[in-house]
Design a protein around this motif. Structure first.
Motif, PDB file in Angstrom:
ATOM      1  N   THR A 224       0.394  -1.380  -0.099  1.00 51.82           N
ATOM      2  CA  THR A 224       0.239   0.077   0.209  1.00 51.82           C
ATOM      3  C   THR A 224       0.568   1.401  -0.160  1.00 51.82           C
ATOM      4  N   SER A 225       2.202   0.699   0.768  1.00 47.34           N
ATOM      5  CA  SER A 225       3.249   2.323   1.031  1.00 47.34           C
ATOM      6  C   SER A 225       3.385   3.112  -0.103  1.00 47.34           C
ATOM      7  N   CYS A 226       4.107   2.151  -0.747  1.00 48.88           N
ATOM      8  CA  CYS A 226       5.032   2.020  -2.011  1.00 48.88           C
ATOM      9  C   CYS A 226       3.610   2.286  -3.495  1.00 48.88           C
ATOM     10  N   ASN A 227       2.678   1.759  -3.446  1.00 47.89           N
ATOM     11  CA  ASN A 227       1.787   2.317  -4.431  1.00 47.89           C
ATOM     12  C   ASN A 227       0.947   3.783  -4.427  1.00 47.89           C
ATOM     13  N   THR A 228       0.792   3.318  -2.626  1.00 48.23           N
ATOM     14  CA  THR A 228       0.621   5.643  -2.884  1.00 48.23           C
ATOM     15  C   THR A 228       1.647   6.574  -3.365  1.00 48.23           C
ATOM     16  N   ALA A 229       2.944   6.087  -3.230  1.00 49.16           N
ATOM     17  CA  ALA A 229       3.938   6.186  -3.589  1.00 49.16           C
ATOM     18  C   ALA A 229       4.508   6.522  -5.094  1.00 49.16           C
ATOM     19  N   GLN A 230       4.392   5.772  -5.987  1.00 49.96           N
ATOM     20  CA  GLN A 230       4.507   5.585  -6.614  1.00 49.96           C
ATOM     21  C   GLN A 230       2.809   6.343  -7.643  1.00 49.96           C
ATOM     22  N   ARG A 231       2.312   6.251  -6.758  1.00 48.09           N
ATOM     23  CA  ARG A 231       0.665   7.851  -7.898  1.00 48.09           C
ATOM     24  C   ARG A 231       1.177   9.058  -7.595  1.00 48.09           C
ATOM     25  N   ARG A 232       1.548   9.127  -6.303  1.00 49.87           N
ATOM     26  CA  ARG A 232       1.719  10.753  -6.491  1.00 49.87           C
ATOM     27  C   ARG A 232       2.982  10.761  -7.120  1.00 49.87           C
ATOM     28  N   TYR A 233       4.398   9.930  -7.196  1.00 52.41           N
ATOM     29  CA  TYR A 233       4.951  10.626  -8.052  1.00 52.41           C
ATOM     30  C   TYR A 233       4.096  10.930  -9.781  1.00 52.41           C
ATOM     31  N   GLN A 234       3.497   9.609  -9.706  1.00 52.41           N
ATOM     32  CA  GLN A 234       3.072   9.673 -11.132  1.00 52.41           C
ATOM     33  C   GLN A 234       2.143  10.856 -12.139  1.00 52.41           C
ATOM     34  N   ARG A 235       1.559  11.413 -10.652  1.00 51.52           N
ATOM     35  CA  ARG A 235       0.452  12.938 -10.884  1.00 51.52           C
ATOM     36  C   ARG A 235       1.433  13.750 -10.691  1.00 51.52           C
ATOM     37  N   MET A 236       2.657  13.364  -9.541  1.00 54.07           N
ATOM     38  CA  MET A 236       3.426  14.821 -10.402  1.00 54.07           C
ATOM     39  C   MET A 236       3.993  14.765 -11.672  1.00 54.07           C
ATOM     40  N   ASN A 237       4.356  13.837 -12.181  1.00 53.35           N
ATOM     41  CA  ASN A 237       4.812  13.995 -12.965  1.00 53.35           C
ATOM     42  C   ASN A 237       4.119  14.514 -14.546  1.00 53.35           C
ATOM     43  N   LYS A 238       3.079  13.854 -14.257  1.00 51.77           N
ATOM     44  CA  LYS A 238       1.638  14.937 -15.108  1.00 51.77           C
ATOM     45  C   LYS A 238       1.817  16.245 -15.325  1.00 51.77           C
ATOM     46  N   ARG A 239       2.162  16.494 -13.587  1.00 56.72           N
ATOM     47  CA  ARG A 239       1.495  17.691 -13.735  1.00 56.72           C
ATOM     48  C   ARG A 239       3.257  18.722 -13.773  1.00 56.72           C
ATOM     49  N   LEU A 240       3.881  18.600 -13.643  1.00 60.48           N
ATOM     50  CA  LEU A 240       4.721  18.625 -14.455  1.00 60.48           C
ATOM     51  C   LEU A 240       5.720  18.701 -16.047  1.00 60.48           C
ATOM     52  N   ASP A 241       4.494  17.907 -16.643  1.00 53.85           N
ATOM     53  CA  ASP A 241       4.839  17.750 -18.073  1.00 53.85           C
ATOM     54  C   ASP A 241       4.353  18.759 -18.403  1.00 53.85           C
ATOM     55  N   LYS A 242       2.715  19.222 -17.547  1.00 52.99           N
ATOM     56  CA  LYS A 242       2.138  20.883 -18.546  1.00 52.99           C
ATOM     57  C   LYS A 242       3.151  21.671 -18.700  1.00 52.99           C
ATOM     58  N   ILE A 243       3.485  22.701 -16.971  1.00 51.17           N
ATOM     59  CA  ILE A 243       4.932  22.702 -16.799  1.00 51.17           C
ATOM     60  C   ILE A 243       5.371  22.504 -17.775  1.00 51.17           C
ATOM     61  N   TRP A 244       6.258  22.167 -17.935  1.00 48.50           N
ATOM     62  CA  TRP A 244       7.518  22.176 -18.813  1.00 48.50           C
ATOM     63  C   TRP A 244       6.772  22.105 -20.694  1.00 48.50           C
ATOM     64  N   LYS A 245       5.765  21.713 -20.494  1.00 47.30           N
ATOM     65  CA  LYS A 245       5.157  22.350 -22.006  1.00 47.30           C
ATOM     66  C   LYS A 245       4.617  23.573 -22.184  1.00 47.30           C
ATOM     67  N   LEU A 246       3.702  23.703 -21.200  1.00 50.73           N
ATOM     68  CA  LEU A 246       4.093  25.872 -20.811  1.00 50.73           C
ATOM     69  C   LEU A 246       5.134  26.573 -21.508  1.00 50.73           C
ATOM     70  N   SER A 247       6.163  25.866 -20.632  1.00 49.99           N
ATOM     71  CA  SER A 247       6.753  27.023 -20.616  1.00 49.99           C
ATOM     72  C   SER A 247       7.761  27.384 -21.716  1.00 49.99           C
ATOM     73  N   PHE A 248       7.238  26.502 -23.337  1.00 47.06           N
ATOM     74  CA  PHE A 248       7.711  26.168 -24.268  1.00 47.06           C
ATOM     75  C   PHE A 248       7.263  26.541 -24.846  1.00 47.06           C
ATOM     76  N   THR A 249       5.763  27.523 -25.202  1.00 51.92           N
ATOM     77  CA  THR A 249       4.908  28.140 -25.502  1.00 51.92           C
ATOM     78  C   THR A 249       4.938  29.743 -25.752  1.00 51.92           C
ATOM     79  N   LEU A 250       5.808  30.517 -24.545  1.00 51.21           N
ATOM     80  CA  LEU A 250       6.286  31.463 -23.918  1.00 51.21           C
ATOM     81  C   LEU A 250       7.136  32.027 -24.669  1.00 51.21           C
TER      82      LEU A 250
END
Length: 240
Positions: free
Chosen positions: A53-79
């Motif tokens: 359970t704890s490792c699964n939670t950690a992995q899911r949090r990482y995946q969510r953060m990775n998606k959010r950072l993907d948006k940040i990176w892509k937005l930064s390249f539109t500016l």
């Protein structure tokens, strides 16, 4: 448990129920769990770990953060070009020694200063991003025979932001811009290397704080106001 160790897979530990050899052929078995959607048993992939359970939670949090950072990176390249790579920003309250072991009061104090801090960051061209608050605490005096225990708290912010390149003279000015409101100097850097590799490194950097004390991350600026229409980002007035 297989003979494979938890070091072979990310977000696994010795308590995880199944750690297969990495790079194995796809292999599935029927699950005893019935799908609510189809009413039929699902499938379990045996070539991937079955995390606790704890490792699964950690992995899911990482995946969510990775998606959010993907948006940040892509937005930064539109500016504008000076925004092409998101920045890591760290700032803190001055450390304090107290008789309380709880960091709650320091986190509340830091939280109250965040609107002013974000306004100042915005004046220097920081458009938005994601951040997490953390407070490290350590016991610095334990001689109960002579005096009470003393604790040291250090409340700080870890932020990934769409922010501009700053020349050296402007960077020096920026680094001390939060001092007037009672915060410390700003640490400001751009992740190095190929952007996908750098993005994953930043995701792990931020996620470790989310996992450590069950913290939550927040977004601000254009990441909140333009979530539904990112095409408008390139039309925003860019701070000079």
């Amino acid at each position: 448990m297989s003979s494979v160790t938890s070091k072979d897979w990310s977000f696994t530990c010795p308590d995880c129920s199944w750690l297969p050899p990495k790079g194995g052929e796809p292999d599935y078995v029927r699950s005893t769990r019935i799908s609510k959607r189809t009413g039929e048993p699902g499938w379990i992939a045996l070539h991937y770990p079955h995390r606790c359970t704890s490792c699964n939670t950690a992995q899911r949090r990482y995946q969510r953060m990775n998606k959010r950072l993907d948006k940040i990176w892509k937005l930064s390249f539109t500016l504008d070009r000076k925004y092409r790579r998101p920045k890591l920003i760290t700032f803190a309250l001055p450390s304090v020694n107290t008789l309380s072991h709880s960091p709650e009061s320091e986190l509340k104090k830091l939280n109250r200063l965040l609107p002013k801090a974000r306004a100042i960051l915005s004046d220097y061209g920081v458009l938005g991003g994601t951040f997490v608050l953390e407070c490290t605490t350590r016991l610095i005096w334990t001689d109960l025979a002579s005096s009470p225990q003393v604790w040291k708290h250090h409340a700080h912010v870890h932020m990934v932001a769409i922010a501009p390149f700053l020349p050296l003279d402007k960077l020096k000015e920026f680094s001390s811009s939060l001092l007037p409101i009672g915060l410390g100097r700003i640490n400001y850097e751009a992740p190095q290397g190929y952007w996908k590799t750098a993005k994953k490194a930043v995701a792990r950097y931020i996620t470790k704080y989310l996992i450590k004390d069950n913290l939550s991350s927040r977004t601000f600026g254009i990441l909140r106001s333009n979530r539904s229409n990112p095409t408008k980002l390139s039309q925003l007035d860019k701070p000079q």
